[in-house]
Write an enzyme that holds these catalytic residues in place. Structure first.
Site, PDB file in Angstrom:
ATOM      1  N   ASP A 147       0.860  -1.182   0.000  1.00  0.00           N
ATOM      2  CA  ASP A 147       0.000   0.000   0.000  1.00  0.00           C
ATOM      3  C   ASP A 147       0.897   1.232   0.000  1.00  0.00           C
ATOM      4  O   ASP A 147       1.813   1.346   0.833  1.00  0.00           O
ATOM      5  CB  ASP A 147      -0.901  -0.008   1.238  1.00  0.00           C
ATOM      6  CG  ASP A 147      -1.987   1.048   1.146  1.00  0.00           C
ATOM      7  OD1 ASP A 147      -3.085   0.715   0.676  1.00  0.00           O
ATOM      8  OD2 ASP A 147      -1.726   2.201   1.552  1.00  0.00           O
TER       9      ASP A 147
ATOM     10  N   ASN B  62      -1.922  13.326  -3.830  1.00  0.00           N
ATOM     11  CA  ASN B  62      -2.984  13.866  -4.685  1.00  0.00           C
ATOM     12  C   ASN B  62      -3.368  15.282  -4.283  1.00  0.00           C
ATOM     13  O   ASN B  62      -3.557  16.167  -5.129  1.00  0.00           O
ATOM     14  CB  ASN B  62      -4.215  12.961  -4.618  1.00  0.00           C
ATOM     15  CG  ASN B  62      -4.071  11.730  -5.490  1.00  0.00           C
ATOM     16  OD1 ASN B  62      -3.341  11.742  -6.471  1.00  0.00           O
ATOM     17  ND2 ASN B  62      -4.770  10.664  -5.130  1.00  0.00           N
TER      18      ASN B  62
ATOM     19  N   ASP C 241      -1.208   9.697 -10.234  1.00  0.00           N
ATOM     20  CA  ASP C 241      -1.219   8.654 -11.276  1.00  0.00           C
ATOM     21  C   ASP C 241       0.200   8.243 -11.649  1.00  0.00           C
ATOM     22  O   ASP C 241       0.474   7.058 -11.895  1.00  0.00           O
ATOM     23  CB  ASP C 241      -1.949   9.165 -12.520  1.00  0.00           C
ATOM     24  CG  ASP C 241      -3.443   9.276 -12.320  1.00  0.00           C
ATOM     25  OD1 ASP C 241      -3.943   8.752 -11.305  1.00  0.00           O
ATOM     26  OD2 ASP C 241      -4.114   9.889 -13.181  1.00  0.00           O
TER      27      ASP C 241
ATOM     28  N   GLU D  30      -4.524   2.709  -4.156  1.00  0.00           N
ATOM     29  CA  GLU D  30      -3.071   2.630  -4.061  1.00  0.00           C
ATOM     30  C   GLU D  30      -2.600   1.280  -3.512  1.00  0.00           C
ATOM     31  O   GLU D  30      -1.484   1.163  -3.023  1.00  0.00           O
ATOM     32  CB  GLU D  30      -2.554   3.773  -3.180  1.00  0.00           C
ATOM     33  CG  GLU D  30      -3.027   3.723  -1.743  1.00  0.00           C
ATOM     34  CD  GLU D  30      -4.358   4.441  -1.496  1.00  0.00           C
ATOM     35  OE1 GLU D  30      -4.594   4.845  -0.347  1.00  0.00           O
ATOM     36  OE2 GLU D  30      -5.140   4.592  -2.460  1.00  0.00           O
TER      37      GLU D  30
END
Length: 398
Positions: free
Chosen positions: A262, A270, A279, A305
């Site tokens: 993770d 973000n 991304d 993620e």
């Protein structure tokens, strides 16, 4: 209408149907160049059968016979072009086209030999055999052979080549192929030759249709199971392939481990740098997993993620080392769209399959280990010691 003529008419319509079928596949999937070449080959087959059917109406059949030969040999070359495109082999167009020209000239001049001459018959039939053997060589040399269908195709190509090479001897045994080209379709040899050719030609066509449809369906399935951003398997695809890998590992009696990862503080990336930067982080980590994974490993993006990779043939200790190596390398990797001094990290949970467990049990334990890693400060690896046991510390934060 004689039996041989009747078979010629059938072949004409069958070739048309096959050309239409391959063209339909080519239209459905514009990138499938092989289908266009196969459609072209069977369209040439239609022309060949039409010429064969028309030979009796010509007083001087020599040019027509040579034209029929050249068209049919051209059809086999187009078929080989389709094979080459399908199996990822570079088409050898110059040698094949040169062979077409030389063979056509040879057939023109052997018309001066006696009608039943073995050399004349072999000059007509052996080029076809050579092109079928060339097609066999194309499939044989390819690394894209997948399953039994490809091996059956090679067997039928070999059988077709042999039947072309044997036709001069079959003609001799059946009394020849007629006193002149106009009487060919009335001979027993014509009936036998057209019948054998129909069976093998149809077998080749149906096999190629089956192989192309197989590939279309496989690609459609692959697209439905692939996450477009990471280019790894999506959750559904990962679970399906992972369960197959687990069953195979159990059957072979080898260990199998699962690593779940993770990305740490991904929401902050973000929020601070934008979703495009997020991304890019996902693409980078996924690319790292693809490069680190072996062919028999199964890697996927479970969502957001979170990533996972099944490691067949790998025990807990080796899987821990894999996770730790991935953690350390990714943490030191600069990522485009982020500041030069910004480093991303990931947390990992590792579990090995134990006797009596299924895929869901393994997933649960690896997920529990990941939860422990996230709760221990992130950027670390935790392993599950076994069913019902607390995950153990495997590596501290870097």
């Amino acid at each position: 209408m004689g039996s041989a003529n009747f078979i010629l008419v059938i072949n004409l319509f069958v070739a048309g149907l096959l050309a239409a079928a391959f063209m339909t596949i080519a239209i459905y999937d514009v990138g499938r160049v092989s289908a266009r070449w196969l459609a072209f080959g069977y369209a040439l087959g239609m022309v060949y059968f039409a010429i064969e059917f028309s030979i009796p109406v010509f007083d001087n059949a020599r040019p027509v016979v040579v034209a029929a030969f050249a068209v049919f040999l051209g059809a086999t070359i187009a078929f080989n072009g389709g094979l080459a495109r399908k199996y990822g082999v570079a088409p050898i167009w110059p040698p094949m086209l040169f062979f077409l020209a030389v063979a056509t000239v040879a057939v023109y001049y052997v018309q001066d030999l006696p009608r039943q001459s073995l050399a004349r018959m072999m000059a007509y039939q052996l080029p076809y055999a050579a092109m079928q053997f060339a097609g066999l060589g194309i499939v044989w040399s390819s690394r894209q052979r997948r399953d039994r269908l490809d091996h059956i195709l090679m067997a039928v190509l070999a059988a077709s080549a042999v039947q072309f090479a044997s036709k001069p001897f079959i003609a001799h045994a059946l009394g020849g192929w007629g006193a002149d080209p106009q009487s060919y379709v009335q001979t027993s040899y014509a009936l036998v030759s057209q019948s054998i050719g129909t069976v093998l030609g149809l077998a080749l066509a149906l096999l190629m249709l089956a192989i192309l449809v197989r590939d279309v369906l496989a690609e459609a399935t692959s697209k439905s199971e692939t996450d477009m951003l990471s280019r790894l398997l999506n959750r559904g695809g990962f679970e399906r392939h992972a369960e197959v890998a687990l069953r195979d590992a159990v059957r072979r009696g080898v260990p199998v481990a699962l690593v779940i990862a993770d990305l740490d503080h991904f929401k902050g990336i973000n929020d601070s740098y934008g979703h495009a930067a997020g991304d890019r982080v996902i693409e980078t980590f996924a690319g790292f997993l693809r490069e680190a994974a072996a062919d028999h490993h199964v890697a996927g993006r479970l969502g957001g993620e979170e990533f996972a990779i099944i490691l067949p043939g790998t025990n807990l200790a080796a899987a821990r080392l894999f996770a730790e190596g991935t953690r350390s390398a990714f943490g030191a990797l600069p990522i485009d769209s982020l500041p030069a001094n910004h480093r991303c990290t990931a947390s990992f949970g590792v579990a090995e399959l134990h006797s009596g467990e299924g895929f869901s049990d393994l997933m649960r334990r690896a997920d529990d280990a990941l939860y422990q890693a996230k709760g221990s400060g992130r950027d670390c690896v935790r392993v599950s010691a076994g069913p019902g046991l607390r995950p153990a510390i495997a590596a501290n934060a870097g």
